[in-house]
Design a protein around this motif. Structure first.
Motif, PDB file in Angstrom:
ATOM      1  N   GLU A  70     -48.549   0.096  37.676  1.00  0.00           N
ATOM      2  CA  GLU A  70     -48.308  -1.342  37.727  1.00  0.00           C
ATOM      3  C   GLU A  70     -49.433  -2.155  37.116  1.00  0.00           C
ATOM      4  O   GLU A  70     -49.237  -3.330  36.794  1.00  0.00           O
ATOM      5  CB  GLU A  70     -48.150  -1.812  39.180  1.00  0.00           C
ATOM      6  CG  GLU A  70     -46.905  -1.308  39.884  1.00  0.00           C
ATOM      7  CD  GLU A  70     -47.165   0.016  40.576  1.00  0.00           C
ATOM      8  OE1 GLU A  70     -47.540   0.016  41.762  1.00  0.00           O
ATOM      9  OE2 GLU A  70     -47.020   1.056  39.911  1.00  0.00           O
ATOM     10  N   HIS A  71     -50.625  -1.574  36.965  1.00  0.00           N
ATOM     11  CA  HIS A  71     -51.802  -2.353  36.604  1.00  0.00           C
ATOM     12  C   HIS A  71     -51.864  -2.569  35.088  1.00  0.00           C
ATOM     13  O   HIS A  71     -52.764  -2.098  34.394  1.00  0.00           O
ATOM     14  CB  HIS A  71     -53.057  -1.681  37.132  1.00  0.00           C
ATOM     15  CG  HIS A  71     -52.965  -1.379  38.601  1.00  0.00           C
ATOM     16  ND1 HIS A  71     -52.819  -2.359  39.554  1.00  0.00           N
ATOM     17  CD2 HIS A  71     -52.955  -0.203  39.270  1.00  0.00           C
ATOM     18  CE1 HIS A  71     -52.740  -1.810  40.748  1.00  0.00           C
ATOM     19  NE2 HIS A  71     -52.818  -0.503  40.600  1.00  0.00           N
ATOM     20  N   ARG A 105     -53.790  -8.348  44.342  1.00  0.00           N
ATOM     21  CA  ARG A 105     -53.625  -7.579  43.110  1.00  0.00           C
ATOM     22  C   ARG A 105     -54.665  -6.474  43.040  1.00  0.00           C
ATOM     23  O   ARG A 105     -55.762  -6.575  43.591  1.00  0.00           O
ATOM     24  CB  ARG A 105     -53.757  -8.484  41.879  1.00  0.00           C
ATOM     25  CG  ARG A 105     -52.740  -9.601  41.807  1.00  0.00           C
ATOM     26  CD  ARG A 105     -52.964 -10.466  40.579  1.00  0.00           C
ATOM     27  NE  ARG A 105     -52.617  -9.755  39.363  1.00  0.00           N
ATOM     28  CZ  ARG A 105     -51.395  -9.725  38.838  1.00  0.00           C
ATOM     29  NH1 ARG A 105     -50.401 -10.386  39.413  1.00  0.00           N
ATOM     30  NH2 ARG A 105     -51.152  -9.067  37.724  1.00  0.00           N
ATOM     31  N   GLU A 161     -44.002  -7.545  37.686  1.00  0.00           N
ATOM     32  CA  GLU A 161     -44.840  -8.596  38.253  1.00  0.00           C
ATOM     33  C   GLU A 161     -44.690  -8.685  39.767  1.00  0.00           C
ATOM     34  O   GLU A 161     -45.667  -8.971  40.478  1.00  0.00           O
ATOM     35  CB  GLU A 161     -44.501  -9.933  37.602  1.00  0.00           C
ATOM     36  CG  GLU A 161     -44.976 -10.035  36.161  1.00  0.00           C
ATOM     37  CD  GLU A 161     -44.768 -11.412  35.575  1.00  0.00           C
ATOM     38  OE1 GLU A 161     -45.650 -11.868  34.815  1.00  0.00           O
ATOM     39  OE2 GLU A 161     -43.716 -12.022  35.860  1.00  0.00           O
ATOM     40  N   GLN A 167     -46.768  -5.933  41.227  1.00  0.00           N
ATOM     41  CA  GLN A 167     -48.208  -6.124  40.984  1.00  0.00           C
ATOM     42  C   GLN A 167     -48.861  -7.031  42.020  1.00  0.00           C
ATOM     43  O   GLN A 167     -50.070  -6.955  42.237  1.00  0.00           O
ATOM     44  CB  GLN A 167     -48.436  -6.758  39.609  1.00  0.00           C
ATOM     45  CG  GLN A 167     -48.263  -5.829  38.435  1.00  0.00           C
ATOM     46  CD  GLN A 167     -48.491  -6.564  37.129  1.00  0.00           C
ATOM     47  OE1 GLN A 167     -48.359  -7.788  37.053  1.00  0.00           O
ATOM     48  NE2 GLN A 167     -48.840  -5.824  36.084  1.00  0.00           N
ATOM     49  N   ASP A 168     -48.090  -7.904  42.625  1.00  0.00           N
ATOM     50  CA  ASP A 168     -48.617  -8.980  43.454  1.00  0.00           C
ATOM     51  C   ASP A 168     -48.108  -8.808  44.880  1.00  0.00           C
ATOM     52  O   ASP A 168     -46.921  -8.953  45.152  1.00  0.00           O
ATOM     53  CB  ASP A 168     -48.170 -10.325  42.873  1.00  0.00           C
ATOM     54  CG  ASP A 168     -48.807 -11.512  43.559  1.00  0.00           C
ATOM     55  OD1 ASP A 168     -48.692 -11.617  44.787  1.00  0.00           O
ATOM     56  OD2 ASP A 168     -49.390 -12.351  42.855  1.00  0.00           O
TER      57      ASP A 168
END
Length: 391
Positions: A71-72, A143, A95, A98-99
């Motif tokens: 995901e990064h 994150r 996204e 990721q968050d």
């Protein structure tokens, strides 16, 4: 020959690329680090930064479909390219995963089970929210965290100040209810643009210092709990409109959560979604041996528009995957792992070494799989084999 792009050249990308090749396609790797494992194994490699819009643009243009192994990834360049038609799963899914704040908000809005949470924008707001949120709780950066990074357990008010003082003043933080865990589990779901769905058996996961240590399949849980976890994982993949893979990680407790949490009760168990990984997952390594199709096979079929169906276990007995961390290499004091003790452990049916150059403590360097008639023997064999490698 079709060209399928993989963003990331670590162990997950390497094994996925192998499955893509097995279906007669060319796997193309985009990886900033030239020393990554896939860069030494595959011909089509682009070494460029995640923020290099020009290199990413050429890469996407050369591929029929693109996916990712982690995901990064900076999504700004991906969004500028308008990758909607080629990226599996899409940027919105990436996204969200990721968050942590977006992820929890999605669970809340979709009516999916989740622990109680609150979002603090800045260190001062975190200090203000903590007393009303209630102790104990876990504070997480929203994150960048994985394998226990970016999080801390706050047991009491006395613990709060020392922990918060180490955080960035203007960061965004998640306060998350601390669950009394009975077990952790994961379910991998594959969905194709044509609406086909594949759901894997439930994996029971055991962590050590926040890093996945062992994965057991079939999980040692009642059938009705397995069915509910699979159903929630499918619901989540549909709600996110995932085309590709989605791994849903679960917390399972024998105690109800706070009034502001949302759990699903199954018998004596209370189920919560912990987080998502829209990609192949560490717990899914075991599918290469335990299932009629691996997580990599299913994703490769989706990317190549080949029909998919739910994999089944290959036969009776229990499979146990164990991670091999850099600590094993360091304990042996050698670059190439000594596997001569394999002859003493017939239960070990597979060993995969990722080809990472530098062994570091807690770094994932490989994995192995045991198979035995029951879970106790599969787990005992895994622990004994790894202990032997460490001595």
């Amino acid at each position: 020959m079709k060209r399928i792009g993989v963003l990331g050249g670590g162990q997950l990308g390497t094994m996925l690329a192998g499955a893509i090749h097995d279906l007669g396609a060319e796997a193309c790797i985009y990886e900033p680090e030239p020393a990554a494992p896939a860069c030494a194994r595959f011909r089509e490699v682009v070494n460029a930064a995640w923020t290099d819009a020009e290199a990413l643009g050429r890469f996407f243009a050369s591929c029929e479909a693109v996916t990712y192994e982690m995901e990064h990834i900076d999504t700004r360049a991906l969004k500028a390219l308008d990758t909607t038609a080629k990226l599996f799963p899409n940027v919105h899914v990436l996204e969200t995963a990721q968050d942590r704040a977006l992820e929890k908000t999605f669970l809340q809005q979709a009516g999916l089970p989740h622990v109680a949470f609150a979002v603090a924008r800045g260190r001062d707001e975190l200090l203000q929210l903590a007393p009303s949120f209630g102790f104990p709780f876990i504070v997480k950066t929203i994150r960048g965290g994985y394998d226990g990074k970016g999080q801390a357990f706050v047991a009491t008010a006395a613990d709060l100040e020392p922990i918060v003082s180490k955080l960035a003043p203007d960061g965004v933080y998640l306060l998350e209810e601390a669950i009394d865990l009975a077990l952790e589990a994961s379910v991998i779901v594959g969905r194709s643009p044509r609406g086909e769905e594949a759901v894997f058996p439930v994996f029971e996961n055991v962590h050590s210092e926040h890093i996945l240590d062992l994965t057991v399949v079939p999980a040692r849980i009642p059938p009705e709990l397995s069915e509910k976890l699979q159903a929630i994982a499918i619901d989540a993949a549909r709600a996110l409109d995932v085309h590709g893979l989605l791994t849903t990680e679960f917390f399972v407790s024998r105690k109800p959560g706070r009034p502001t949490s949302r759990s699903v009760a199954v018998g004596d168990y209370h189920v919560y979604v912990n987080e998502f990984a829209p990609r192949p997952h560490n717990s899914g390594h075991v599918t290469r041996n335990a299932c009629t199709a691996s997580q990599y096979d299913v994703l490769a079929r989706i990317l190549l528009d080949v029909p998919v169906s739910s994999p089944a276990l290959v036969g009776p007995g229990v499979f146990c995957m164990g991670n091999l961390l850099g600590d094993v290499w360091l304990a042996q004091g050698r670059r190439d792992l000594d596997l001569s003790s394999l002859r003493q452990f017939p239960e070990v049916i597979d060993v995969v070494l990722y080809g990472k150059r530098d062994a570091q403590p807690r770094r994932k360097m490989g994995h192995f799989v045991t198979h035995a008639p029951d879970a106790d023997r599969a787990i005992q064999a895994a622990k004994a084999f790894r202990k032997n490698l460490l001595t």
